[in-house]
Design an enzyme around this catalytic site. Structure first.
Site, PDB file in Angstrom:
ATOM      1  N   VAL A   1      76.397  46.993  19.797  1.00  0.00           N
ATOM      2  CA  VAL A   1      76.566  46.339  20.748  1.00  0.00           C
ATOM      3  C   VAL A   1      76.273  44.688  20.440  1.00  0.00           C
ATOM      4  CG1 VAL A   1      76.160  45.635  23.335  1.00  0.00           C
ATOM      5  CG2 VAL A   1      76.512  48.002  22.389  1.00  0.00           C
ATOM      6  N   ASP A   2      75.007  44.553  20.205  1.00  0.00           N
ATOM      7  CA  ASP A   2      74.659  43.275  19.478  1.00  0.00           C
ATOM      8  C   ASP A   2      75.382  42.271  18.902  1.00  0.00           C
ATOM      9  OD1 ASP A   2      72.912  41.313  19.890  1.00  0.00           O
ATOM     10  OD2 ASP A   2      71.032  42.014  19.184  1.00  0.00           O
ATOM     11  N   ASP A   3      75.638  43.180  17.365  1.00  0.00           N
ATOM     12  CA  ASP A   3      76.472  42.590  16.720  1.00  0.00           C
ATOM     13  C   ASP A   3      78.083  42.067  17.125  1.00  0.00           C
ATOM     14  OD1 ASP A   3      76.004  42.224  13.562  1.00  0.00           O
ATOM     15  OD2 ASP A   3      74.819  44.043  14.230  1.00  0.00           O
TER      16      ASP A   3
END
Length: 639
Positions: free
Chosen positions: A378-380
């Site tokens: 999710v972060d990327d």
């Protein structure tokens, strides 16, 4: 806003130009950015062990590892978990093991210093489970002291309360191959054979080959382990053959074409160990490809050789795009365009392990590494979406479609409490961290404030939206996570400075009016922990000692995070902490090197809180550039 005595617009512009020039100079011809991801020496030590076990050491420049390990040893005799930590026991034992495997005798002065350090801290018996497991592979520890991993865990259905998909992605990709290893309990013959008996403080003949008890409910797992070991001794392991075959199949299915497993060295090493236990030949294409993947994570110089735990090209590229555009580059600059097109080509359009719990989502995410189709995160994905939004590409329709796919995948990954985790949906069975095998306390992947903030920042920065009820759940989750002091915990960066910066950046965009009080409280906390030199810093020890929140030697990356958060808070509330911001900018200007770079020795990235830390070598470059660029924009706007 008035110009300051300490900082002038021209000084900021010059610093920005120098930083931009440096970033452009290291862009890969293919369009991406990628720099070293540094960790402690155990990753390299375990790679040495792997090649010794496979008999492939002569085909790699492992003799250079000795130079690397000697350089990393500190004056006290030990090796560090993170820079300046005073040395760590398990890390030091694995470094000592690797040096012995490389032929360094126990009488070497460096080894004698290491031995004294290790024995002073309790010796091998006090090390973590994984250190003991690696020693057991070559007969330097007894398998009786290693937790049992019954292979039938592999066959437990996904609907069962306990199954491999209740583990975090990194734990799962490392554990499945260990089901095979721990079932066979191998003792590999290496040449020359080594012992590390001198590292047992109590003497090898007096070691208690048993798991330590805690005196609380978690001792139930010790009792269960004793039952598993009894079953093994009686050769009563249900569905053993079927389980081993299922684990082997799972491993082979998840190998990338490039040879990687999970995009991380622990999963790669463990998978190769499992194949060795199953009798695979070193010349087998699967093994050959896997060993080559480990090689691809190595950094070799004229006299040194080490192995990174992971590689971060997608992450580095997305942040570099944001830094360049935030600092004044045109969205259609050739460097930005080439990087943006490279990122679009890295979008993952396959179903991965996330689909086990998330049956509604469709592919469209990004991973951290060059290749990792089973484990996008999710972060990327959120950072890539923001980077693509800032870039103007020749094929804007394709870009918008890629962004839409990314948004839809991210939205489908929202956890029940309202936040987002890194890799999985509702991967939050806390009790798994209490099993003896999980002594790194990283068996799960629950939603966190920093990842949730990144998603909310993406929505605000890119003018995107999700279901209103889900959006409100996310805001409520973020507010619940705010600490009494006003800060937020940082799971993936050190620590509260990282978490607070991310949340302020998000709330400033998506809820500046309704969450004004939370924003101001977070900004006040950042101001309160600024160092006298104008910078910010936070020690990795803040994960173990909350009284150290926001305290530590100033670093370029953490100063930049604080500035990014304060600038965002000021824009949201129109209350700029001018003095603190100006002092922080001054710190960045005075610590910038003539070539436009910054340097920090400290580790400001987090793998597993309290247990594994990282130094992203580009954090000290693109985050300061973002801070300077946003500061200049504020100056222009207010003037």
């Amino acid at each position: 806003m008035q110009t300051q005595d300490r900082v002038t617009v021209n000084q900021v512009a010059a610093a920005i130009a120098a930083s931009q020039k440096y970033l452009l100079s290291i862009q890969n011809p293919a369009g991406y950015w990628w720099a070293e991801l540094e960790s402690n020496v155990t990753i390299t030590a375990e790679a040495v062990l792997l090649h010794k076990i496979w008999g492939t050491e002569s085909t790699r420049p492992l003799h250079k590892v000795e130079t690397y390990l000697r350089a990393q040893q500190r004056q006290h005799g030990g090796w560090e978990l993170f820079y300046g930590d005073g040395g760590e026991l398990s890390t030091s034992v694995e470094a000592y093991m690797a040096l012995k495997l490389l032929g360094v005798p126990a009488t070497d002065p460096a080894m004698l210093k290491a031995k004294a350090f290790i024995l002073q801290r309790g010796g091998i018996s006090k090390t973590r489970i994984f250190t003991k497991l690696h020693l057991a592979l070559i007969g330097c520890y007894d398998w009786r002291g290693i937790p049992s991993l019954p292979p039938w865990i592999m066959l437990l259905p996904n609907a069962f309360p306990v199954n491999i998909y209740e583990m975090s992605s990194w734990a799962r990709s490392s554990t499945v191959p260990l089901l095979i290893v721990c079932d066979s309990k191998p003792v590999f013959q290496i040449d020359p054979a080594i012992t590390v008996d001198e590292l047992y403080a109590e003497g090898r003949d007096r070691v208690q080959w048993e798991l330590p008890r805690s005196g609380n409910w978690t001792d139930l797992f010790i009792t269960l382990d004793q039952g598993f070991k009894l079953a093994e001794s009686l050769n009563f392991v249900p569905f053993r053959d079927e389980s081993i075959k299922a684990a082997e199949k799972w491993i082979i299915e998840r190998q990338e074409a490039t040879g990687d497993w999970g995009g991380i060295i622990p999963a790669m090493l463990n998978s190769l160990l499992a194949l060795r236990c199953l009798g695979y030949d070193p010349a087998d294409p699967i093994v050959e490809r896997g060993l080559k993947a480990v090689d691809n994570f190595a950094i070799e110089t004229a006299d040194s050789y080490c192995v990174q735990p992971c590689v971060s090209p997608v992450w580095d590229t997305a942040w570099a795009i944001r830094a360049l555009v935030d600092s004044g580059f045109a969205p259609d600059d050739p460097a930005v365009v080439q990087a943006g097109e490279w990122l679009i080509n890295k979008q993952i359009l396959d179903y991965g392990d996330w689909n086990v719990k998330n049956r509604q989502g469709k592919p469209g995410a990004w991973a951290f590494e060059f290749d990792n189709r089973f484990y996008p995160d999710v972060d990327d994905s959120a950072v890539v979406v923001m980077a693509l939004h800032q870039a103007k590409l020749p094929n804007e329709k394709l870009k918008q479609a890629a962004i839409a796919r990314g948004l839809n995948w991210i939205a489908s990954m929202q956890c029940k409490p309202g936040g987002w985790a890194a890799f999985d949906l509702d991967n939050d069975q806390e009790w798994l961290n209490a099993v003896p095998y999980g002594d790194l306390k990283a068996m799960i992947d629950p939603n966190t404030a920093d990842v949730t903030a990144r998603v909310l920042e993406m929505l605000g920065a890119c003018n995107l939206s999700i279901d209103t009820q889900n959006f409100e759940k996310a805001i409520a989750y973020i507010l619940r996570e705010q600490e009494p002091e006003g800060c937020w915990f940082g799971r993936w960066g050190v620590n509260y400075i990282y978490g607070t910066s991310g949340v302020l950046s998000a709330l400033a965009l998506v809820a500046p009016l309704t969450q004004k009080n939370s924003i101001e409280k977070g900004a006040a906390w950042l101001v309160g922990c600024q160092n006298p030199d104008g910078g910010w810093g936070e020690t990795c020890r803040s994960y173990d000692d909350p009284s150290l929140k926001g305290q530590g030697t100033s670093t370029a990356s953490q100063t930049a995070w604080a500035l990014i958060g304060l600038i965002a808070a000021g824009e949201a509330t129109n209350k700029f902490a001018l003095d603190a911001i100006e002092k922080g900018i001054s710190y960045l200007l005075t610590t910038q090197k003539p070539d436009g770079t910054w340097f920090e020795a400290d580790f400001t990235g987090t793998g597993f809180p309290s247990h594994f830390y990282l130094k992203y070598h580009l954090y000290q470059q693109y985050f300061p550039l973002i801070a300077l660029g946003r500061y200049r924009s504020v100056l222009k706007t207010r003037d």
